[in-house]
Scaffold this motif. Sequence first.
Motif, PDB file in Angstrom:
ATOM      1  N   ILE A 285       0.955  -1.229  -0.013  1.00  0.00           N
ATOM      2  CA  ILE A 285       0.060   0.019   0.086  1.00  0.00           C
ATOM      3  C   ILE A 285       1.050   1.229  -0.101  1.00  0.00           C
ATOM      4  O   ILE A 285       1.750   1.335   0.767  1.00  0.00           O
ATOM      5  CB  ILE A 285      -1.006   0.107   1.444  1.00  0.00           C
ATOM      6  N   ALA A 286       0.420   2.084  -1.004  1.00  0.00           N
ATOM      7  CA  ALA A 286       1.459   3.124  -1.220  1.00  0.00           C
ATOM      8  C   ALA A 286       0.455   4.526  -0.855  1.00  0.00           C
ATOM      9  O   ALA A 286      -0.416   4.946  -1.851  1.00  0.00           O
ATOM     10  CB  ALA A 286       2.198   3.366  -2.378  1.00  0.00           C
ATOM     11  N   ASP A 287       0.419   5.241  -0.100  1.00  0.00           N
ATOM     12  CA  ASP A 287      -0.205   6.551   0.231  1.00  0.00           C
ATOM     13  C   ASP A 287       0.483   7.582   1.174  1.00  0.00           C
ATOM     14  O   ASP A 287       0.770   6.903   2.129  1.00  0.00           O
ATOM     15  CB  ASP A 287      -1.723   6.256   0.676  1.00  0.00           C
ATOM     16  N   ASP A 288       0.363   8.690   0.736  1.00  0.00           N
ATOM     17  CA  ASP A 288       0.807   9.920   1.572  1.00  0.00           C
ATOM     18  C   ASP A 288       0.213  10.368   2.838  1.00  0.00           C
ATOM     19  O   ASP A 288       0.670  10.690   3.693  1.00  0.00           O
ATOM     20  CB  ASP A 288       1.523  11.048   0.803  1.00  0.00           C
ATOM     21  N   ASP A 289      -1.107   9.838   2.683  1.00  0.00           N
ATOM     22  CA  ASP A 289      -2.046  10.017   4.002  1.00  0.00           C
ATOM     23  C   ASP A 289      -1.829   9.069   4.838  1.00  0.00           C
ATOM     24  O   ASP A 289      -2.310   8.039   4.887  1.00  0.00           O
ATOM     25  CB  ASP A 289      -3.505  10.269   3.328  1.00  0.00           C
ATOM     26  N   TYR A 290      -1.229   9.444   6.029  1.00  0.00           N
ATOM     27  CA  TYR A 290      -1.239   8.416   7.228  1.00  0.00           C
ATOM     28  C   TYR A 290      -2.361   7.514   7.602  1.00  0.00           C
ATOM     29  O   TYR A 290      -2.538   6.412   7.672  1.00  0.00           O
ATOM     30  CB  TYR A 290      -0.355   8.910   8.339  1.00  0.00           C
TER      31      TYR A 290
ATOM     32  N   GLY B 242       3.633  -4.436   3.282  1.00  0.00           N
ATOM     33  CA  GLY B 242       4.160  -3.397   3.688  1.00  0.00           C
ATOM     34  C   GLY B 242       3.389  -2.114   3.347  1.00  0.00           C
ATOM     35  O   GLY B 242       2.437  -2.296   2.649  1.00  0.00           O
ATOM     36  N   SER B 243       3.937  -0.978   3.846  1.00  0.00           N
ATOM     37  CA  SER B 243       3.168   0.446   3.528  1.00  0.00           C
ATOM     38  C   SER B 243       4.305   1.497   3.090  1.00  0.00           C
ATOM     39  O   SER B 243       4.949   1.422   4.283  1.00  0.00           O
ATOM     40  CB  SER B 243       1.960   0.539   4.505  1.00  0.00           C
ATOM     41  N   VAL B 244       4.051   2.282   2.379  1.00  0.00           N
ATOM     42  CA  VAL B 244       4.990   3.356   2.042  1.00  0.00           C
ATOM     43  C   VAL B 244       4.184   4.799   1.753  1.00  0.00           C
ATOM     44  O   VAL B 244       3.197   4.791   1.745  1.00  0.00           O
ATOM     45  CB  VAL B 244       5.952   2.896   0.917  1.00  0.00           C
TER      46      VAL B 244
ATOM     47  N   LYS C  74       8.579   6.490  -4.644  1.00  0.00           N
ATOM     48  CA  LYS C  74      10.005   6.251  -4.447  1.00  0.00           C
ATOM     49  C   LYS C  74      10.165   4.975  -3.381  1.00  0.00           C
ATOM     50  O   LYS C  74      10.819   3.919  -3.729  1.00  0.00           O
ATOM     51  CB  LYS C  74      10.785   7.501  -4.303  1.00  0.00           C
ATOM     52  N   GLU C  75       9.570   5.398  -2.419  1.00  0.00           N
ATOM     53  CA  GLU C  75       9.700   4.255  -1.400  1.00  0.00           C
ATOM     54  C   GLU C  75       9.195   2.993  -1.783  1.00  0.00           C
ATOM     55  O   GLU C  75       9.560   1.775  -1.598  1.00  0.00           O
ATOM     56  CB  GLU C  75       9.158   4.736  -0.063  1.00  0.00           C
ATOM     57  N   ALA C  76       7.975   3.132  -2.395  1.00  0.00           N
ATOM     58  CA  ALA C  76       7.374   1.766  -3.189  1.00  0.00           C
ATOM     59  C   ALA C  76       8.101   1.141  -4.130  1.00  0.00           C
ATOM     60  O   ALA C  76       8.496  -0.217  -4.149  1.00  0.00           O
ATOM     61  CB  ALA C  76       6.084   2.418  -3.743  1.00  0.00           C
ATOM     62  N   LEU C  77       8.850   1.893  -5.154  1.00  0.00           N
ATOM     63  CA  LEU C  77       9.833   1.373  -5.932  1.00  0.00           C
ATOM     64  C   LEU C  77      11.040   0.492  -5.158  1.00  0.00           C
ATOM     65  O   LEU C  77      11.151  -0.464  -5.692  1.00  0.00           O
ATOM     66  CB  LEU C  77      10.414   2.338  -6.738  1.00  0.00           C
ATOM     67  N   ASP C  78      11.535   1.158  -4.244  1.00  0.00           N
ATOM     68  CA  ASP C  78      12.483   0.322  -3.541  1.00  0.00           C
ATOM     69  C   ASP C  78      12.171  -0.701  -2.854  1.00  0.00           C
ATOM     70  O   ASP C  78      12.869  -1.947  -2.759  1.00  0.00           O
ATOM     71  CB  ASP C  78      13.030   1.757  -2.506  1.00  0.00           C
ATOM     72  N   PHE C  79      11.118  -0.666  -2.267  1.00  0.00           N
ATOM     73  CA  PHE C  79      10.346  -1.937  -1.643  1.00  0.00           C
ATOM     74  C   PHE C  79       9.996  -3.095  -2.611  1.00  0.00           C
ATOM     75  O   PHE C  79      10.544  -4.189  -2.386  1.00  0.00           O
ATOM     76  CB  PHE C  79       9.013  -1.396  -1.050  1.00  0.00           C
TER      77      PHE C  79
ATOM     78  N   ILE D 142       7.707  13.425  -3.884  1.00  0.00           N
ATOM     79  CA  ILE D 142       8.941  12.758  -4.519  1.00  0.00           C
ATOM     80  C   ILE D 142       8.609  12.150  -5.621  1.00  0.00           C
ATOM     81  O   ILE D 142       9.401  12.182  -6.937  1.00  0.00           O
ATOM     82  CB  ILE D 142       9.590  11.874  -3.301  1.00  0.00           C
ATOM     83  N   MET D 143       7.690  10.810  -5.689  1.00  0.00           N
ATOM     84  CA  MET D 143       7.488  10.439  -6.896  1.00  0.00           C
ATOM     85  C   MET D 143       5.926   9.950  -7.099  1.00  0.00           C
ATOM     86  O   MET D 143       5.600   9.432  -5.817  1.00  0.00           O
ATOM     87  CB  MET D 143       8.291   9.099  -7.005  1.00  0.00           C
ATOM     88  N   SER D 144       5.108  10.524  -7.953  1.00  0.00           N
ATOM     89  CA  SER D 144       3.693  10.373  -7.767  1.00  0.00           C
ATOM     90  C   SER D 144       3.335   8.842  -8.379  1.00  0.00           C
ATOM     91  O   SER D 144       4.368   7.999  -8.767  1.00  0.00           O
ATOM     92  CB  SER D 144       3.003  11.246  -8.983  1.00  0.00           C
ATOM     93  N   GLY D 145       2.245   8.210  -8.338  1.00  0.00           N
ATOM     94  CA  GLY D 145       1.617   6.997  -8.598  1.00  0.00           C
ATOM     95  C   GLY D 145       1.839   6.936 -10.199  1.00  0.00           C
ATOM     96  O   GLY D 145       2.273   5.788 -10.650  1.00  0.00           O
TER      97      GLY D 145
END
Length: 252
Positions: free
Chosen positions: A6-11, A32-34, A38-43, A60-63
């Motif tokens: 899961i990737a979302d900047d809203d906690y 995992g959650s990021v 960028k964090e998603a790509l690294d994961f 940093i990096m959009s969807g």
Amino acid sequence: MYKLLIADDDYEIRNGLCRYFPWDVVGFHVVGSVENGKEALDFIKRHDVDVILCDIKMPIMSGIELASELSSLNSKVNIIFFSAYKDFIYAQKALENGVRRYILKSTNYQELIQAFTHIKEELDQQHHSAAKQGQDMSGKIIATIKAHVATHYRDATLEELAKLVHMNPDYLSKFFKKNAGMLFSEYLTHVRMEQAANYLNDIQYKTYEISDMVGYSNSFNFTRAFKNYFGMTPRDFRNQKDGSEHLESSFE
């Protein structure tokens, strides 16, 4: 269970999806959650991920950028956009980058369950098709090997066949055992012994000649292998009452 990132900047959204949505009920496990692409790509580069549920607008990096990067890497990760924006341009860019679905954050609980139930069904079908293709390909490789051995049993080697089917010899050895149910050496011996039995039914051939014809430079080794396989020496086999009807082997 399929692995979900899961990737979302809203906690609050990210935490709520991770902790309170019944992913296991629909066949998924959150690995995992990021906070951003960028964090998603690294994961994804470090872990196995089947599906990513991803916001579009992230720092940093959009969807969209993440989807484009994964597409360029020929990644097999299935991307599902989860966005508050019902925008044609976003949807179009999502499709261009191989995004499987575009789910709005306004979607209610049941609709989200239904969406991921369909996603699981699609993944199941993909895996079924891939498995079937793999079985078909394995069957063709085994058939190619057996056809080669049938005509080149005298000097056939695992290394030679590995080159023929473009595999590493060690891998081919394991592959043949798994798909043919026996070691390659056992299969080669089976073919050689059956051929030797056929030659023994023809009195024009001497035992030492047959030994060489089926790939044994040493007639003693041939006699030992033949006895292990048929339970009698080549001489006894030839001298039996009806040498044309040799013992049935345990191999098909």
